[in-house]
Design a protein around this motif. Structure first.
Motif, PDB file in Angstrom:
ATOM      1  N   GLU A 120      76.327  58.930   6.870  1.00 11.75           N
ATOM      2  CA  GLU A 120      75.376  59.639   6.482  1.00 11.75           C
ATOM      3  C   GLU A 120      74.181  59.591   7.424  1.00 11.75           C
ATOM      4  OE1 GLU A 120      74.780  56.337   3.417  1.00 11.75           O
ATOM      5  OE2 GLU A 120      76.490  57.419   4.501  1.00 11.75           O
ATOM      6  N   ASP A 121      73.888  58.353   8.425  1.00 13.55           N
ATOM      7  CA  ASP A 121      72.933  58.289   9.260  1.00 13.55           C
ATOM      8  C   ASP A 121      73.138  59.045  10.530  1.00 13.55           C
ATOM      9  OD1 ASP A 121      71.252  56.816   7.611  1.00 13.55           O
ATOM     10  OD2 ASP A 121      72.536  54.986   7.884  1.00 13.55           O
ATOM     11  N   VAL A 122      74.215  59.766  10.803  1.00  9.38           N
ATOM     12  CA  VAL A 122      74.447  60.311  12.009  1.00  9.38           C
ATOM     13  C   VAL A 122      73.421  61.194  12.610  1.00  9.38           C
ATOM     14  CG1 VAL A 122      75.853  62.379  12.906  1.00  9.38           C
ATOM     15  CG2 VAL A 122      77.125  60.480  11.870  1.00  9.38           C
ATOM     16  N   SER A 123      72.328  61.693  11.392  1.00  9.65           N
ATOM     17  CA  SER A 123      71.390  62.608  12.101  1.00  9.65           C
ATOM     18  C   SER A 123      70.419  61.758  13.029  1.00  9.65           C
ATOM     19  CB  SER A 123      70.363  63.072  10.770  1.00  9.65           C
ATOM     20  OG  SER A 123      70.124  61.985   9.687  1.00  9.65           O
ATOM     21  N   LYS A 124      70.273  60.389  12.531  1.00  7.14           N
ATOM     22  CA  LYS A 124      69.302  59.307  13.306  1.00  7.14           C
ATOM     23  C   LYS A 124      69.852  59.312  14.989  1.00  7.14           C
ATOM     24  CE  LYS A 124      68.504  56.545   9.373  1.00  7.14           C
ATOM     25  NZ  LYS A 124      68.451  55.041   8.805  1.00  7.14           N
ATOM     26  N   PHE A 125      71.130  59.328  15.051  1.00  9.80           N
ATOM     27  CA  PHE A 125      71.473  59.239  16.512  1.00  9.80           C
ATOM     28  C   PHE A 125      71.328  60.624  17.327  1.00  9.80           C
ATOM     29  CE2 PHE A 125      73.717  56.032  13.989  1.00  9.80           C
ATOM     30  CZ  PHE A 125      74.063  55.080  14.933  1.00  9.80           C
ATOM     31  N   ILE A 126      71.766  61.823  16.514  1.00  9.07           N
ATOM     32  CA  ILE A 126      71.272  63.124  17.128  1.00  9.07           C
ATOM     33  C   ILE A 126      70.029  63.396  17.417  1.00  9.07           C
ATOM     34  CG2 ILE A 126      71.270  65.476  16.518  1.00  9.07           C
ATOM     35  CD1 ILE A 126      73.918  65.242  14.789  1.00  9.07           C
ATOM     36  N   GLU A 127      69.038  62.815  16.584  1.00  8.85           N
ATOM     37  CA  GLU A 127      67.547  62.895  16.712  1.00  8.85           C
ATOM     38  C   GLU A 127      67.082  62.261  18.204  1.00  8.85           C
ATOM     39  OE1 GLU A 127      63.446  61.292  15.032  1.00  8.85           O
ATOM     40  OE2 GLU A 127      64.955  61.449  13.698  1.00  8.85           O
ATOM     41  N   LYS A 128      67.891  61.112  18.375  1.00 13.45           N
ATOM     42  CA  LYS A 128      67.528  60.512  19.560  1.00 13.45           C
ATOM     43  C   LYS A 128      68.361  61.007  20.915  1.00 13.45           C
ATOM     44  CE  LYS A 128      64.774  57.874  17.217  1.00 13.45           C
ATOM     45  NZ  LYS A 128      63.255  58.063  17.454  1.00 13.45           N
ATOM     46  N   LEU A 129      69.500  61.407  20.669  1.00 12.24           N
ATOM     47  CA  LEU A 129      69.984  62.114  21.724  1.00 12.24           C
ATOM     48  C   LEU A 129      69.201  63.348  22.232  1.00 12.24           C
ATOM     49  CD1 LEU A 129      73.702  62.175  20.600  1.00 12.24           C
ATOM     50  CD2 LEU A 129      72.787  61.059  22.781  1.00 12.24           C
ATOM     51  N   ASP A 130      68.752  64.064  21.222  1.00 11.40           N
ATOM     52  CA  ASP A 130      67.716  65.027  21.512  1.00 11.40           C
ATOM     53  C   ASP A 130      66.486  64.790  22.094  1.00 11.40           C
ATOM     54  OD1 ASP A 130      69.236  67.332  20.395  1.00 11.40           O
ATOM     55  OD2 ASP A 130      68.517  67.177  18.648  1.00 11.40           O
ATOM     56  N   GLU A 131      66.012  63.485  21.910  1.00 12.98           N
ATOM     57  CA  GLU A 131      64.789  62.927  22.398  1.00 12.98           C
ATOM     58  C   GLU A 131      65.138  62.601  24.125  1.00 12.98           C
ATOM     59  OE1 GLU A 131      63.055  60.153  19.937  1.00 12.98           O
ATOM     60  OE2 GLU A 131      62.763  61.673  18.300  1.00 12.98           O
ATOM     61  N   GLY A 132      66.394  62.503  24.350  1.00 16.18           N
ATOM     62  CA  GLY A 132      66.539  62.082  25.724  1.00 16.18           C
ATOM     63  C   GLY A 132      67.204  60.641  26.115  1.00 16.18           C
ATOM     64  N   TYR A 133      67.546  60.042  24.698  1.00 12.45           N
ATOM     65  CA  TYR A 133      68.092  58.582  24.985  1.00 12.45           C
ATOM     66  C   TYR A 133      69.570  58.836  25.478  1.00 12.45           C
ATOM     67  CZ  TYR A 133      63.825  56.325  23.063  1.00 12.45           C
ATOM     68  OH  TYR A 133      62.584  56.068  22.853  1.00 12.45           O
ATOM     69  N   ASP A 134      70.074  57.766  26.213  1.00 11.82           N
ATOM     70  CA  ASP A 134      71.412  57.856  26.660  1.00 11.82           C
ATOM     71  C   ASP A 134      72.308  56.712  26.186  1.00 11.82           C
ATOM     72  OD1 ASP A 134      71.060  59.455  29.331  1.00 11.82           O
ATOM     73  OD2 ASP A 134      69.488  58.110  29.429  1.00 11.82           O
ATOM     74  N   PHE A 135      71.577  55.713  25.302  1.00 10.57           N
ATOM     75  CA  PHE A 135      72.520  54.948  24.418  1.00 10.57           C
ATOM     76  C   PHE A 135      71.588  54.632  23.443  1.00 10.57           C
ATOM     77  CE2 PHE A 135      74.013  50.591  23.487  1.00 10.57           C
ATOM     78  CZ  PHE A 135      75.266  50.840  23.083  1.00 10.57           C
TER      79      PHE A 135
END
Length: 263
Positions: A120-135
Motif C-alpha cells: 500500500e506504500d507504492v504511492s511513496k515511490f511514485i511521488e519520488k519518481l515524479d520528483e525526479g529521483y532515480d533510485f
C-alpha cells in the motif's frame, strides 16, 4: 507470446490482461508463492495500487497454481511474464525490466511477492519518481518505517553487515539494503554505464548492483519509509538457504564492492 533470442534477457512468455494504463509499473518476481502472493494482491486491490501503476508478475516458473490467469486478472494484475530459461531472481528482473522498457514505462517499482512488504506504500515511490529521483530504496529502519517480527539474525545481518558494505560501495548511506522494495527511473535503467541486461545477473547480483550504481554515477537517490512484517510463529518466507544462500550473498556483496559488476 514468446520472447526469445534477446541478448541479456532470458527466454520468456508474456500474457497481457490489459493494455498499458499508467506511467509506472510494479514488477513482482515470484516462484510458488501460493497464498502469500494472493494476499499481497488482495491488499493491493484494497488500496487501489492497480490504479496507480500497472502490476506485472515476473514468474520464475511456478507450479502451485498461484499464476492462474483467471485468478491474477481478478486480483488486478495487468500482465504475467513467465521465465522459460535458466536463472533465478536476477533473470526474472531482467525479463521484467526489459519488457517494461519496451512497453514505454517511465519508472519501475519492485517488491517481493511473499506478502512481507507494505504494498500500500507504492504511492511513496511514485511521488519520488515524479520528483525526479532515480533510485528510491524502501526502508523499515528510518522514521515512519516499521520492522515487525524481524528475526534477530536478519536484523544483525542487515544492520551491521549488509547495509554498511552496500553503503560503502554506493558512497551513500542506506539502511535497509536487503529490501527489494524499491523504485528505479527509466533514466537509471537505460544509463549507458548501468547495463542491467547481462547474464552475470542470475541470482541476487542485480539487487546488490542496482543498490549502488545510481549514487556512484551521481544520480538522485533516497530512502522512503515502508513496513516489512515477518509472520509470527511461522517459518520465515524466503528463498535463501541459511548457509549456502547466505554465503553466496556475502560473496556477491564483496564482488560488488570491488567493482565486479560495473561497466
Amino acid at each position: 507470446m514468446i520472447y526469445e533470442c534477446i541478448k541479456g534477457v532470458p527466454r520468456f512468455e508474456c500474457e497481457e490482461f490489459g493494455s498499458k494504463s499508467t506511467k509506472y509499473c510494479l514488477l513482482i518476481p515470484i516462484i510458488n508463492e501460493g497464498e502469500r502472493i494472493k494476499k499481497e494482491l488482495e491488499t493491493a486491490q484494497k488500496y487501489g495500487v492497480n490504479k496507480l501503476c500497472d502490476i506485472v508478475i515476473c514468474d520464475g516458473g511456478s507450479k502451485d497454481g498461484c499464476t492462474e490467469s483467471t485468478l491474477l486478472k481478478s486480483l488486478g494484475v495487468n500482465t504475467l511474464l513467465t521465465k522459460r530459461d535458466i536463472g533465478k531472481q536476477g533473470a526474472q528482473l531482467r525479463m521484467g525490466f526489459w519488457w517494461a522498457l519496451q512497453r514505454g514505462y517511465d519508472g519501475f517499482i519492485t517488491i517481493d511477492g511473499n506478502n512481507k512488504d507494505s504494498i500500500e506504500d507504492v504511492s511513496k515511490f511514485i511521488e519520488k519518481l515524479d520528483e525526479g529521483y532515480d533510485f528510491i530504496q524502501g526502508s523499515r529502519f528510518i522514521k515512519g518505517g516499521q520492522a515487525i517480527n524481524t528475526p534477530i539474525s536478519r536484523y544483525i545481518a542487515v544492520r551491521f553487515i549488509h547495509a554498511p558494505i552496500i553503503s560503502l560501495t554506493a558512497r551513500h548511506w542506506f539502511t535497509d539494503t536487503t529490501n527489494a522494495y524499491r523504485a528505479h527511473s527509466r533514466r537509471y535503467i537505460e544509463h549507458p554505464q548501468v547495463q542491467p541486461f547481462r547474464e552475470v545477473f542470475m541470482t541476487y547480483e542485480l539487487l546488490a548492483y542496482l543498490s549502488v550504481r545510481a549514487s556512484q554515477l551521481g544520480m538522485k537517490v533516497r530512502e522512503v519509509p515502508v513496513t516489512r512484517a515477518y509472520p509470527k510463529g511461522e517459518k520465515t518466507p524466503t528463498k535463501i538457504s541459511p548457509f549456502k544462500g547466505n554465503s553466496r550473498l556475502f560473496q556477491i556483496l564483496l564482488q560488488n564492492l570491488f567493482g565486479r559488476y560495473s561497466v
